[in-house]
Design an enzyme around this catalytic site. Structure first.
Site, PDB file in Angstrom:
ATOM      1  N   LYS A  49      29.875 -48.178  15.662  1.00 57.27           N
ATOM      2  CA  LYS A  49      28.668 -47.345  15.723  1.00 57.27           C
ATOM      3  C   LYS A  49      29.058 -45.875  15.874  1.00 57.27           C
ATOM      4  O   LYS A  49      28.503 -45.005  15.228  1.00 57.27           O
ATOM      5  CB  LYS A  49      27.776 -47.784  16.898  1.00 57.27           C
ATOM      6  N   GLN A  93      24.690 -51.229  25.089  1.00 56.54           N
ATOM      7  CA  GLN A  93      25.234 -52.359  24.337  1.00 56.54           C
ATOM      8  C   GLN A  93      25.029 -53.645  25.135  1.00 56.54           C
ATOM      9  O   GLN A  93      25.423 -53.736  26.295  1.00 56.54           O
ATOM     10  CB  GLN A  93      26.739 -52.129  24.070  1.00 56.54           C
ATOM     11  N   ASP A 116      16.961 -48.586  20.107  1.00 52.36           N
ATOM     12  CA  ASP A 116      16.830 -49.985  19.700  1.00 52.36           C
ATOM     13  C   ASP A 116      15.372 -50.439  19.638  1.00 52.36           C
ATOM     14  O   ASP A 116      15.099 -51.565  19.213  1.00 52.36           O
ATOM     15  CB  ASP A 116      17.588 -50.890  20.687  1.00 52.36           C
TER      16      ASP A 116
END
Ligand code: NAP
Length: 278
Positions: A49, A93, A116
């Site tokens: 990422k 994460q 997210d």
């Protein structure tokens, strides 16, 4: 002949457009990623990422903590990032160690930095049929892929296998918001094959080999979200690709289908939040 839904190709197209857009921005987006513990898969995901963000011109900061970090310390770090005007997107994460309540962690992220799209604010908007700041990455990527191949959603029978907060529930809701008739299946579902045979579109997000050709009607569209290592250590999806591709009109491969679209959506969300924050 089945059409392969090529997530890599679409990701590259999105990145090309995104790079040009970012080049023109006076204030660059900054993505903060929090990584707790030393799960090898999570480390690889975070590294990828960061590299992808930087290649596009997005600033990327990774905050790494040992697995024994307390929940309070972690929540305090998130609050600090929420208040830091230079940070425009925050990603924690997952998974987190067992002593940390992941819902508390997600709830602490400021909705306008929630890259997210998982906070109660953003998921609440989604489930109310309103527009959240951003949509969750994997479901967003799936819809971008279907749209790229001009696959109509309105009025279609869609069967989603899996009901996680990350994939199954939000994709079901996003399809419902686009006027599909959606059935959600899970580990307690009886006669799965009878249900999947009614589907025009199947989306499988389980994490084990579950979808075979006998479960489908011909010419259906198959989206494979699953990704795991099979008994031989090979990356695999939920769908028996070789046999299902003889029946399906369209199919997304693993790797190269939904995975690249998830990362493309993450970068799109990072830029969208940066514009909102600035
Ligand atoms: P998850 O939280 O473990 O959810 C799995 C879902 O599958 C659950 O709802 C579970 O039902 C259901 N399930 C398990 N066994 C089943 C069965 N025999 N029949 C029907 N349903 C069954 O996983 P997730 O986070 O949604 O991820 C699913 C898969 O997608 C994983 O392989 C993950 O690695 C992959 N993934 C890929 C991407 C990508 O970018 N490609 C992104 C996210 C996830 P219950 O709710 O009843 O337990």
């Amino acid at each position: 002949m089945t059409t392969i839904l090529d997530g890599k190709k679409l990701r590259d197209k999105i990145f090309e457009q995104l790079k040009q857009k970012i080049d023109k921005l006076s204030k660059k987006p900054t993505l903060a990623v929090i990584l707790v513990g030393d799960d090898p898969a999570s480390k690889i995901y975070v590294k990828n990422k960061k590299r992808t963000a930087e290649n596009l011109g997005i600033n990327s900061l990774v905050f790494e903590y040992p697995s024994h970090i307390t929940q309070e310390e972690l929540l305090n770090k998130i609050k600090e990032l929420n208040n830091d005007k230079t940070i425009t997107a925050i990603l924690v994460q997952l998974p987190l160690p067992d002593h940390i309540d992941k819902y508390k962690v997600i709830d602490t992220i400021s909705p306008i930095k929630d890259v997210d799209g998982l906070t109660p604010f953003n998921s609440g908007k989604l489930f109310a049929g309103e527009k959240p700041y951003v949509y969750p990455c994997t479901p967003k990527g799936i819809l971008l892929l279907l749209d790229e191949y001009n696959i109509k959603i309105d009025g279609k029978n869609v069967v989603v296998i899996g009901r996680s907060n990350l994939v199954g529930k939000p994709i079901a809701q996003m399809l419902l918001n686009r006027n599909a008739t959606v059935t959600v299946c899970h580990s307690h579902t009886k006669n799965l094959a009878e249900i999947t045979k009614t589907a025009d579109i199947i989306i499988s997000a389980v994490g084990k080999k579950i979808v075979g050709e006998k479960m489908l009607k011909s010419n259906c569209i198959v989206i494979d979200v699953g990704i795991f290592r099979d008994d031989n250590g090979k990356i695999s999806g939920d769908v028996d690709f070789d046999n299902v591709s003889k029946i399906a009109s369209h199919i997304s491969p693993v790797p190269g289908g939904v995975g690249p679209m998830t990362i493309a959506s993450l970068m799109l969300n990072t830029v969208e939040l940066s514009e909102l924050n600035h």
